[in-house]
Design an enzyme around this catalytic site. Structure first.
Site, PDB file in Angstrom:
ATOM      1  CG  HIS A  71      -6.454   7.283  11.539  1.00 31.49           C
ATOM      2  ND1 HIS A  71      -6.178   8.075  10.466  1.00 31.49           N
ATOM      3  CD2 HIS A  71      -6.534   6.012  11.077  1.00 31.49           C
ATOM      4  CE1 HIS A  71      -6.081   7.305   9.377  1.00 31.49           C
ATOM      5  NE2 HIS A  71      -6.303   6.057   9.722  1.00 31.49           N
ATOM      6  CE  LYS A  75      -7.497  12.635  14.676  1.00 33.09           C
ATOM      7  NZ  LYS A  75      -6.226  12.026  15.062  1.00 33.09           N
ATOM      8  CG  ASP A 125      -5.657  12.148  11.437  1.00 34.29           C
ATOM      9  OD1 ASP A 125      -6.117  11.020  11.208  1.00 34.29           O
ATOM     10  OD2 ASP A 125      -4.802  12.388  12.293  1.00 34.29           O
ATOM     11  CE1 TYR A 154      -3.671  -3.649   8.914  1.00 32.95           C
ATOM     12  CE2 TYR A 154      -4.421  -1.368   8.929  1.00 32.95           C
ATOM     13  CZ  TYR A 154      -3.406  -2.296   9.062  1.00 32.95           C
ATOM     14  OH  TYR A 154      -2.135  -1.877   9.345  1.00 32.95           O
ATOM     15  CG  HIS A 155      -9.374   0.434   8.527  1.00 30.56           C
ATOM     16  ND1 HIS A 155      -9.986  -0.423   7.635  1.00 30.56           N
ATOM     17  CD2 HIS A 155      -8.411   1.071   7.850  1.00 30.56           C
ATOM     18  CE1 HIS A 155      -9.418  -0.286   6.458  1.00 30.56           C
ATOM     19  NE2 HIS A 155      -8.457   0.606   6.548  1.00 30.56           N
ATOM     20  CE1 TYR A 198      -3.665   2.461   0.931  1.00 32.54           C
ATOM     21  CE2 TYR A 198      -2.726   2.683   3.122  1.00 32.54           C
ATOM     22  CZ  TYR A 198      -3.656   3.064   2.173  1.00 32.54           C
ATOM     23  OH  TYR A 198      -4.563   4.039   2.484  1.00 32.54           O
TER      24      TYR A 198
END
Lengths: 725, 325
Positions: free
Chosen positions: A608, A602, A606, A245-246, A91
């Site tokens: 996350h 944040k 972004d 995954y996340h 990736y």
């Protein structure tokens, strides 16, 4: 053991087994010098008890199966890697299309087999590079794509009829798919020749990654439109990559990751069926994506359990084609497990994780670069990561047999345990009315955040060991690694100039017509949105324009910010350190008249937010008053909030490299509002090269990845205590 | 921290955000010297207060208070009104810390230049939540805010507290199917000037209509002897419907009560309540400041445990002996 049984004909097999097991227990207890055997049992984060020894008795009721055949526990293909190894799919993406293109071509020449495109956050969230909200994000955590022209440059010299392309895109999935299709058209490649994968998994975005644009319901329509379009026109293209995954990266344990991913998959199947598609027309093109972390056995078992479960749940839809219920997956090693300290240890971690993915039977794999805890991969780090897979494939004997763990007492028992755990989580989802309803209620997000806070507490208290971070620290300082830095203002300027150029040369009447057709289709619910996006893309409508045309009708999703409390402290265990910080916070409150108050925010696009959430709940448990800002704040908005709430400190959580633009902007905005006394700390993925810059800009402290929360709290208290007069 | 009262007064009069926010911190502080300064500050500014419409927004967790306040707030800033939102977040009794997430739930409103949103932790406030909320409200009025919204968690005491300092009490309700009405507390219904059913959209619209009908019947039953029967209105913050109707209902209530003089009367009563509360708080802190208090308290406690003496009697005796009454 079989030899033993032959030797003692008088006893039946089970009797013999018990007698042997008793002998083993006696021996083991002796080795433990009297301590109970159960002291060796380990409770996994999933709630599975891992015993020191497994025997045949643990696999009672275990049904033999074979690879390539249902239920596919042993692998989706009959020959697996003995015939053809998994695809090495790294990736990558950064800066401009030109730079990413050059990077891809170099990697392909060095043995990489497929492409996997990383887009920047502005692109993910449907903003062109010239939008004021994305000043810090352009070209940072991926490549900036504004129009077909960028996409054409990205694939320049890469024949799209031969190269399988995976694209991680969920929010702005329509314009990106459209740009890809039109770029292929203009290369002279027909739609049906295209192979690859679009992530297109919007449900998990609301739980963890937060790169959504629209609310869940219209987003599910987009997913349906893409599945429908690609089923009809792109038979070799995976229309979705259902991603756990996340979730793991956000702190979910393997059972949560497994259960929510399968539950998401079910929701997509129902969406496609509601379009009148036949299950066998689309289900074989559904693919999956799992994380592989440091729990070696658990991760192998997870991939095996995932295949078993998917085959099981798909039977409800009566597929005729066995491939419809056969789970194929991509895997990526865990970014969360990588550390900034002692970064060369990351090569070893990634190798172990890669082996778990291989033993679990993945179809393709990304191995992380050793520097991914701090920045985008440098060229040499990317080479080591790629070579890790090549070494497993070509230097070892690992690929010489199929599913080597098959039939292992422990592995088969663990696989069955995980299936059971996942089923009970899936049952909760079902009782909430399916994944869309569960997400609307915020339940999966809370479960994952709870799991993340517990994990952080285990690491901070040393219960979970991370070498070089909380044990065997390297006393001779940190090895420095070479860093790839992207000058995002230069990227932004070059993107803006190309955008302006595209807008000048296109037929604006045709663009307006195409966009209004999209807008009408969005509000009426009629027409395929991908088909209409392709038309708009041909006329050079930009990513921002296509996204906005839909947003006018769909609206933009607003995250419901929920938070948990006291999970951190209770998982921390040993109360001494926590207690002493709480006392300090209380003492501070007595002296200054109120508790230490921090705004955790944040900035930029972004999404996350695991780090921010974990820090927030951790600091509250340590006696701080913690304000949580909305997602995607601009520096100006964060400054207004900090001033209104009169916090002592703003804590910026940065995972996507925008800090060098966003932090100075925040400091300037605070000053403008008279809040120059408010201190700034920053945490997350920050390369040590940037420390000097950030300190000079005015940051009071910088917390790298893996900094224990109590340590953050103590640092903050120290400089706040210094200020109290 | 900046405790220059004159400077803060000037800043508040100029509508400075930082001035207002630092003043609120001052009056929330547990330090006695801060308390003194904040009293000084309020004394100067009191004549400049009283001009805003004060509204309490109450409802159980999950009813959609933040979404409703965001929608109403956006309507008001759209009319160039200055809106202040005061929210109280519960602090943990164990750690003392708290998580204040209100702004994250009022994303649009928090961006507006005309808004001021201040979440406050419930613990560690001298004189309790009631005192600082009331005083914060007054500071916001002096700073020129036109509408002040106080968000309260729908749990008994906090609602009564919010009602004791506002002009209009808005009670929010979830849509429901009809048989849950018994669970609605009679006392709370009696506080309401206006009842709002939230989430009247999509799948839950019918349930919202059912709720409206049931609530209308319920208020008729509980308000038999009084003329003011609260209206029940349907809203959807998601679809932004019904919000302006709520505002119209609020303003016409305020107008009518202004004309009849009942609003002024209500504020006088509230002011009296404030005085009562302050007296109670002051008495307690006076007791606490007596050097012999801790000692006498301990002795009394031991006597109660040993001889089973009645707590009320013991308390009265203790106070009498300390204050030499």
């Amino acid at each position: 053991m079989q030899d033993n049984q032959k030797g003692r004909k008088a006893a039946g097999p089970s009797e013999t087994q018990n007698a042997d097991l008793d002998a083993w227990k006696a021996l083991a207890t002796k080795e433990l010098r009297g301590e109970s055997l159960s002291a060796l049992n380990i409770q996994s984060p999933e709630g599975v008890t891992i015993k020191p020894l497994y025997t045949k008795a643990d696999t009672a009721g275990f049904a033999e199966s074979l690879p390539g055949l249902a239920p596919f526990t042993r692998g989706p293909r009959a020959t697996m890697f003995t015939h053809r190894p998994w695809t090495i799919r790294q990736y990558a993406g950064f800066s401009t299309a030109e730079e990413s293109n050059a990077f891809y071509r170099k990697n392909l020449a060095a043995g990489q087999k497929g492409l996997s495109i990383a887009f920047d956050l502005a692109t993910h969230r449907g903003y062109d590079s010239d939008h004021p909200r994305v000043r810090g994000d352009v070209g940072k955590a991926g490549v900036a794509i504004d129009s077909v022209e960028d996409m054409k440059i990205l694939f320049d010299g890469i024949p799209l009829n031969e190269m399988s392309v995976s694209m991680t895109m969920n929010g702005a999935v329509l314009p990106i798919m459209a740009f890809y299709i039109v770029a292929a058209e203009e290369q002279g490649v027909a739609l049906h020749q295209l192979s690859g994968t679009i992530q297109n998994d919007i449900l998990k975005e609301y739980m963890v990654r937060n790169t959504y644009i629209y609310p869940p319901e219209p987003s599910m329509r987009i997913v349906g439109d893409i599945i429908e379009y690609s089923t009809k026109n792109m038979p070799k293209f995976n229309s979705i990559s259902i991603s756990g995954y996340h979730m793991q990266e956000a702190g979910a344990d393997s059972a949560l990751e497994l259960a929510y991913t399968i539950a998401d998959g079910l929701e997509y199947v129902k969406t496609a069926l509601a379009r009148g598609l036949d299950v066998d027309d689309f289900a074989p093109r559904l693919s999956f994506f799992f994380a592989v972390g440091m729990n070696f056995y658990m991760e192998i078992a997870k991939l095996r359990a995932a295949r078993f479960l998917w085959n099981d749940v798909m039977q409800a839809f009566n597929p005729k084609n066995p491939q419809s219920s056969m789970l194929r997956t991509h895997c990526q090693t865990s970014g969360y497990s990588l550390t900034e300290k002692d970064p060369y240890n990351n090569v070893v971690r990634t190798t172990i994780e890669a082996m778990a993915a291989v033993f679990g039977g993945t179809q393709s794999l990304h191995t992380n670069s050793l520097d991914e805890a701090i920045s985008l991969p440098s060229e040499s780090a990317a080479r080591i990561a790629r070579n890790t897979q090549l070494i497993i494939q070509e230097e070892t004997d690992i690929c010489q047999t199929v599913d080597p763990f098959g039939g292992s007492y422990f592995m088969e028992s663990l696989t069955a345990d995980l299936v059971t755990k996942a089923r009970s989580i899936m049952k909760e989802v079902q009782e909430l009315g399916g994944m869309v309803h569960a997400i609307n209620k915020g339940i999966p997000k809370l479960r994952i955040e709870e799991s993340a806070a517990k994990k952080q507490a285990r690491v901070d208290s040393g219960k979970d060991v991370i070498i070089g971070v909380n044990k065997y620290k390297n006393s001779s300082g940190t090895d420095s690694v070479e860093i790839r830095d992207v000058d995002n203002s230069a990227v932004r300027e070059s993107q803006i100039s190309r955008l302006n150029d595209v807008k000048k040369r296109r037929n604006s009447q045709a663009v307006t017509t195409a966009l209004s057709a999209l807008n009408i289709a969005a509000s009426s619910g009629k027409g395929n949105l991908l088909e209409l996006s392709v038309i708009a893309a041909r006329h050079r409508a930009t990513l921002g324009e296509i996204s906005e045309a839909l947003a006018e009708s769909f609206g933009r999703h607003k995250a419901k910010v929920q938070s948990i409390s006291s999970v951190y402290a209770s998982a921390f265990g040993g109360p001494n350190m926590i207690e002493s910080i709480r006392l300090r916070a209380t003492e501070f409150a007595k002296k200054s008249g109120r508790r230490p108050r921090i705004l955790v925010c944040k900035l930029g696009q972004d999404g996350h937010d695991r780090g921010a959430k974990v820090i927030a709940t951790g600091l509250a448990d340590l006696g701080f008053d913690v304000d949580i800002g909305p997602m995607f704040q601009t520096p100006e908005e964060a400054a207004k909030e900090a001033v209104e709430n009169d916090v002592h400190v703003v804590g910026v959580s940065s995972q996507a490299a925008g800090h060098k633009t966003l932090v100075p902007d925040l400091i300037a905005a605070l000053k403008k509002l008279g809040g120059e006394h408010i201190r700034i700390v920053i945490g997350g993925i920050i390369p040590s090269q940037d420390y000097e810059f950030l300190k000079k800009a005015g940051c009071s402290a910088i917390f790298g990845p893996g900094t224990p929360i109590p340590e953050c709290a103590e640092t903050i208290l120290s400089f706040l205590e210094g200020k109290v007069s | 921290m900046n405790t220059d009262v004159d400077k803060l007064v000037t800043q508040i009069r100029q509508g400075s955000r930082i001035g207002l926010s630092r003043s609120i911190t001052l009056l929330e502080s547990t330090r006695a010297d801060h308390r003194k300064k904040s009293e000084e500050l309020l004394s100067i500014l009191l004549p400049e207060t009283g001009k805003a419409i004060r509204i309490a927004i109450s409802g159980p967790p999950g009813v959609g208070k933040s979404s409703f306040i965001e929608a109403l707030g956006m309507l008001l800033v759209g009319q160039t009104k200055k809106v202040a939102v005061l929210a109280i977040d519960p602090s943990s009794p164990i750690t003392g810390g708290s998580i204040l997430g209100d702004k994250a739930r009022m994303e649009e409103l928090s961006k507006s230049d005309l808004s001021f949103i201040r979440p406050s932790p419930s613990s560690g406030v001298l004189g309790g939540v009631a005192r600082h909320t009331r005083e914060t409200l007054l500071l916001c009025e002096a700073a020129g805010f036109d509408v002040i919204l106080i968000e309260t968690v729908g749990i008994g005491q906090s609602e009564v507290m919010a009602a004791s300092m506002t002009d209009i009490f808005v009670q929010l309700h979830q849509p429901f199917s009809g048989d849950e009405l018994q669970g609605i507390k009679k006392g709370v219904m009696e506080l309401a000037d206006l009842i709002v059913v939230t989430k009247a959209d999509g799948d839950s619209f019918t349930a919202a209509e059912v709720a409206k009908n049931e609530l209308e019947r319920a208020v008729m039953l509980t308000r038999t002897c009084e003329g003011n029967i609260p209206k029940v209105l349907l809203t959807s913050a998601h679809k932004n419907t019904g919000i302006s109707e709520v505002w119209t209902a609020i303003t016409s209530l305020v107008e009518a009560r202004n004309d009849s003089g009942s609003l002024a009367q209500k504020r006088r009563e509230q002011s009296r309540q404030w005085l009562d509360q302050e007296i109670a708080t002051e008495l307690l802190s006076l007791l606490n400041s007596q050097p012999r208090f801790a000692e006498a308290l301990e002795a009394t406690q031991q006597r109660i445990e040993a001889s089973g003496e009645h707590c009320g009697r013991a308390a009265r005796a203790l106070i009498k002996s300390l204050l030499a009454l």
